[in-house]
Write a protein that holds these residues in place. Structure first.
Motif, PDB file in Angstrom:
ATOM      1  N   TRP A 155      55.121   4.900  73.118  1.00  0.00           N
ATOM      2  CA  TRP A 155      55.429   3.594  73.680  1.00  0.00           C
ATOM      3  C   TRP A 155      54.255   2.674  73.400  1.00  0.00           C
ATOM      4  O   TRP A 155      53.137   2.932  73.834  1.00  0.00           O
ATOM      5  CB  TRP A 155      55.706   3.709  75.180  1.00  0.00           C
ATOM      6  CG  TRP A 155      56.972   4.460  75.464  1.00  0.00           C
ATOM      7  CD1 TRP A 155      57.130   5.815  75.556  1.00  0.00           C
ATOM      8  CD2 TRP A 155      58.263   3.890  75.668  1.00  0.00           C
ATOM      9  NE1 TRP A 155      58.442   6.129  75.813  1.00  0.00           N
ATOM     10  CE2 TRP A 155      59.166   4.969  75.883  1.00  0.00           C
ATOM     11  CE3 TRP A 155      58.762   2.586  75.696  1.00  0.00           C
ATOM     12  CZ2 TRP A 155      60.512   4.776  76.123  1.00  0.00           C
ATOM     13  CZ3 TRP A 155      60.104   2.388  75.935  1.00  0.00           C
ATOM     14  CH2 TRP A 155      60.968   3.473  76.152  1.00  0.00           C
ATOM     15  N   TYR A 156      54.530   1.581  72.649  1.00  0.00           N
ATOM     16  CA  TYR A 156      53.460   0.769  72.081  1.00  0.00           C
ATOM     17  C   TYR A 156      53.416  -0.636  72.660  1.00  0.00           C
ATOM     18  O   TYR A 156      54.441  -1.260  72.918  1.00  0.00           O
ATOM     19  CB  TYR A 156      53.637   0.679  70.561  1.00  0.00           C
ATOM     20  CG  TYR A 156      53.496   2.012  69.882  1.00  0.00           C
ATOM     21  CD1 TYR A 156      52.248   2.517  69.532  1.00  0.00           C
ATOM     22  CD2 TYR A 156      54.613   2.799  69.607  1.00  0.00           C
ATOM     23  CE1 TYR A 156      52.114   3.757  68.910  1.00  0.00           C
ATOM     24  CE2 TYR A 156      54.494   4.031  68.996  1.00  0.00           C
ATOM     25  CZ  TYR A 156      53.233   4.510  68.657  1.00  0.00           C
ATOM     26  OH  TYR A 156      53.120   5.736  68.047  1.00  0.00           O
ATOM     27  N   GLY A 157      52.182  -1.142  72.787  1.00  0.00           N
ATOM     28  CA  GLY A 157      51.955  -2.507  73.211  1.00  0.00           C
ATOM     29  C   GLY A 157      51.708  -3.414  72.014  1.00  0.00           C
ATOM     30  O   GLY A 157      51.880  -3.014  70.858  1.00  0.00           O
ATOM     31  N   LEU A 158      51.278  -4.640  72.275  1.00  0.00           N
ATOM     32  CA  LEU A 158      51.070  -5.630  71.218  1.00  0.00           C
ATOM     33  C   LEU A 158      50.138  -5.105  70.146  1.00  0.00           C
ATOM     34  O   LEU A 158      50.397  -5.232  68.954  1.00  0.00           O
ATOM     35  CB  LEU A 158      50.511  -6.918  71.822  1.00  0.00           C
ATOM     36  CG  LEU A 158      50.190  -8.049  70.844  1.00  0.00           C
ATOM     37  CD1 LEU A 158      51.422  -8.474  70.073  1.00  0.00           C
ATOM     38  CD2 LEU A 158      49.605  -9.233  71.600  1.00  0.00           C
ATOM     39  N   ASN A 159      49.046  -4.520  70.563  1.00  0.00           N
ATOM     40  CA  ASN A 159      48.149  -3.803  69.665  1.00  0.00           C
ATOM     41  C   ASN A 159      48.569  -2.340  69.694  1.00  0.00           C
ATOM     42  O   ASN A 159      48.611  -1.725  70.754  1.00  0.00           O
ATOM     43  CB  ASN A 159      46.713  -3.976  70.158  1.00  0.00           C
ATOM     44  CG  ASN A 159      45.692  -3.330  69.252  1.00  0.00           C
ATOM     45  OD1 ASN A 159      45.986  -2.371  68.554  1.00  0.00           O
ATOM     46  ND2 ASN A 159      44.480  -3.848  69.283  1.00  0.00           N
ATOM     47  N   ARG A 160      48.876  -1.770  68.550  1.00  0.00           N
ATOM     48  CA  ARG A 160      49.429  -0.421  68.547  1.00  0.00           C
ATOM     49  C   ARG A 160      48.455   0.639  69.048  1.00  0.00           C
ATOM     50  O   ARG A 160      48.845   1.768  69.324  1.00  0.00           O
ATOM     51  CB  ARG A 160      49.951  -0.066  67.153  1.00  0.00           C
ATOM     52  CG  ARG A 160      51.271  -0.767  66.847  1.00  0.00           C
ATOM     53  CD  ARG A 160      51.821  -0.357  65.491  1.00  0.00           C
ATOM     54  NE  ARG A 160      52.299   1.010  65.455  1.00  0.00           N
ATOM     55  CZ  ARG A 160      53.500   1.408  65.855  1.00  0.00           C
ATOM     56  NH1 ARG A 160      54.345   0.530  66.363  1.00  0.00           N
ATOM     57  NH2 ARG A 160      53.858   2.657  65.762  1.00  0.00           N
ATOM     58  N   SER A 161      47.189   0.275  69.191  1.00  0.00           N
ATOM     59  CA  SER A 161      46.254   1.210  69.818  1.00  0.00           C
ATOM     60  C   SER A 161      46.412   1.198  71.335  1.00  0.00           C
ATOM     61  O   SER A 161      45.901   2.076  72.034  1.00  0.00           O
ATOM     62  CB  SER A 161      44.812   0.858  69.446  1.00  0.00           C
ATOM     63  OG  SER A 161      44.449  -0.398  69.987  1.00  0.00           O
ATOM     64  N   ASP A 162      47.133   0.212  71.843  1.00  0.00           N
ATOM     65  CA  ASP A 162      47.389   0.111  73.275  1.00  0.00           C
ATOM     66  C   ASP A 162      48.756   0.710  73.569  1.00  0.00           C
ATOM     67  O   ASP A 162      49.791   0.071  73.378  1.00  0.00           O
ATOM     68  CB  ASP A 162      47.333  -1.349  73.724  1.00  0.00           C
ATOM     69  CG  ASP A 162      47.781  -1.509  75.168  1.00  0.00           C
ATOM     70  OD1 ASP A 162      47.574  -0.576  75.965  1.00  0.00           O
ATOM     71  OD2 ASP A 162      48.341  -2.572  75.493  1.00  0.00           O
ATOM     72  N   THR A 163      48.761   1.942  74.031  1.00  0.00           N
ATOM     73  CA  THR A 163      50.008   2.629  74.343  1.00  0.00           C
ATOM     74  C   THR A 163      50.150   2.782  75.853  1.00  0.00           C
ATOM     75  O   THR A 163      49.187   2.639  76.612  1.00  0.00           O
ATOM     76  CB  THR A 163      50.049   4.023  73.698  1.00  0.00           C
ATOM     77  OG1 THR A 163      49.005   4.832  74.278  1.00  0.00           O
ATOM     78  CG2 THR A 163      49.844   3.926  72.187  1.00  0.00           C
ATOM     79  N   LEU A 164      51.349   3.096  76.280  1.00  0.00           N
ATOM     80  CA  LEU A 164      51.589   3.382  77.691  1.00  0.00           C
ATOM     81  C   LEU A 164      50.716   4.556  78.132  1.00  0.00           C
ATOM     82  O   LEU A 164      50.157   4.551  79.238  1.00  0.00           O
ATOM     83  CB  LEU A 164      53.068   3.679  77.917  1.00  0.00           C
ATOM     84  CG  LEU A 164      53.494   4.093  79.328  1.00  0.00           C
ATOM     85  CD1 LEU A 164      53.066   3.070  80.368  1.00  0.00           C
ATOM     86  CD2 LEU A 164      54.999   4.310  79.381  1.00  0.00           C
TER      87      LEU A 164
END
Length: 281
Positions: A155-164
């Motif tokens: 599950w990914y956020g705006l920056n793909r290093s930022d996940t749930l």
């Protein structure tokens, strides 16, 4: 599931709709995932808790919908346009309002400093009036797109290093590390994670991870154009305005779209840029 508890849709003023969403909407997760390695234990409120908070604050919301001046003036303190901060300020208004009989707000935004070093910050320190316990609340407005098998790490956020997964780890390892604040012993730690999760088109709804809260409306995402959707303005990511804010989309760009007939949400991303949105970024 088609019968959702969405009382914020009845309010007329956009900012009151947003406040009602912040109070009444359930967390996007209904329990901590088994895959999560817990360092400092914390909890999430169940859906019934938020429904009851709304019911007990409903009279005040009705008053604000008639005259939103106190809410508007309170949010004028906020100089940032970040939705995550707007969400936090809406929570702040609710917790400090005298119509909220369940919680006493001790302080908002507490910096924990040791030997001139800032160790972290507490969003809200509150006293539960029923239990008399001191509770530490962290609030987050999140929008994540699920990929692959929809397990926690996908599950990914705006920056793909930022996940749930990364956000939940940050709760456990960093934000909930404190045992006391302002000379109060912290007796309970609670994460408030609201917003929305988006499933890939044609996802099998029978095999969702158990931690996904299906009492919360789930959106869809994809890179193909849907019909009957219009693009939401930034503030409408919290809750769409009562009146449709733009024409039905003819030309599509990355963003969140809504269908007033079905009440469905669709996150459009141009391929191959498959991202989701973290409003707190």
């Amino acid at each position: 599931m088609t019968d959702y508890f969405e009382p914020w849709l009845k309010y007329k003023h956009p900012i009151v709709r947003q406040l009602a969403f912040c109070i009444a909407s359930p967390n996007i997760i209904q329990h901590l995932p088994d895959e999560l390695e817990i360092k400092n234990r914390f909890e999430v409120h169940d859906t019934g808790f938020w429904q009851q908070q709304y019911i007990d604050f409903q009279t005040r919301l009705d008053q604000l919908d008639h005259d939103p001046t106190p809410l508007i003036e309170f949010l004028q303190q906020l100089k940032s346009t970040r939705l995550g901060l707007r969400f936090e300020y809406l929570f702040w208004f609710w917790l400090q309002d005298e119509a909220n009989q369940h919680y006493q707000l001790i302080q908002h935004s507490i910096q924990i400093i040791e030997a001139k070093n800032t160790l972290g910050e507490i969003d809200f320190l509150v006293r539960n009036q029923a239990t008399k316990q001191i509770e530490h609340w962290e609030v987050a407005l999140k929008y994540y797109l699920g990929e692959s098998n929809l397990q926690l790490m996908h599950w990914y956020g705006l920056n793909r290093s930022d996940t749930l997964l990364r956000k939940l780890n940050h709760f456990s390892k960093k934000q909930f590390q404190f045992t006391q604040a302002l000379d109060f012993k912290i007796e309970k730690r609670l994460a408030i994670m609201k917003g929305q999760l988006y499933l890939p088109n044609l996802a099998d709804l029978t095999v969702l991870p158990s931690w996904i809260n299906t009492q919360h409306r789930l959106g869809q995402w994809g890179h193909h154009i849907e019909t009957g959707y219009y693009r939401l303005q930034r503030h409408e990511w919290i809750c769409p305005d009562l009146e449709q804010s733009s024409p039905v989309a003819q030309w599509w760009c990355n963003g969140l779209y809504h269908n007033t007939s079905t009440l469905q949400f669709y996150m459009y991303r141009q391929a191959p840029l498959v991202f989701s949105f973290d409003i707190n970024a």
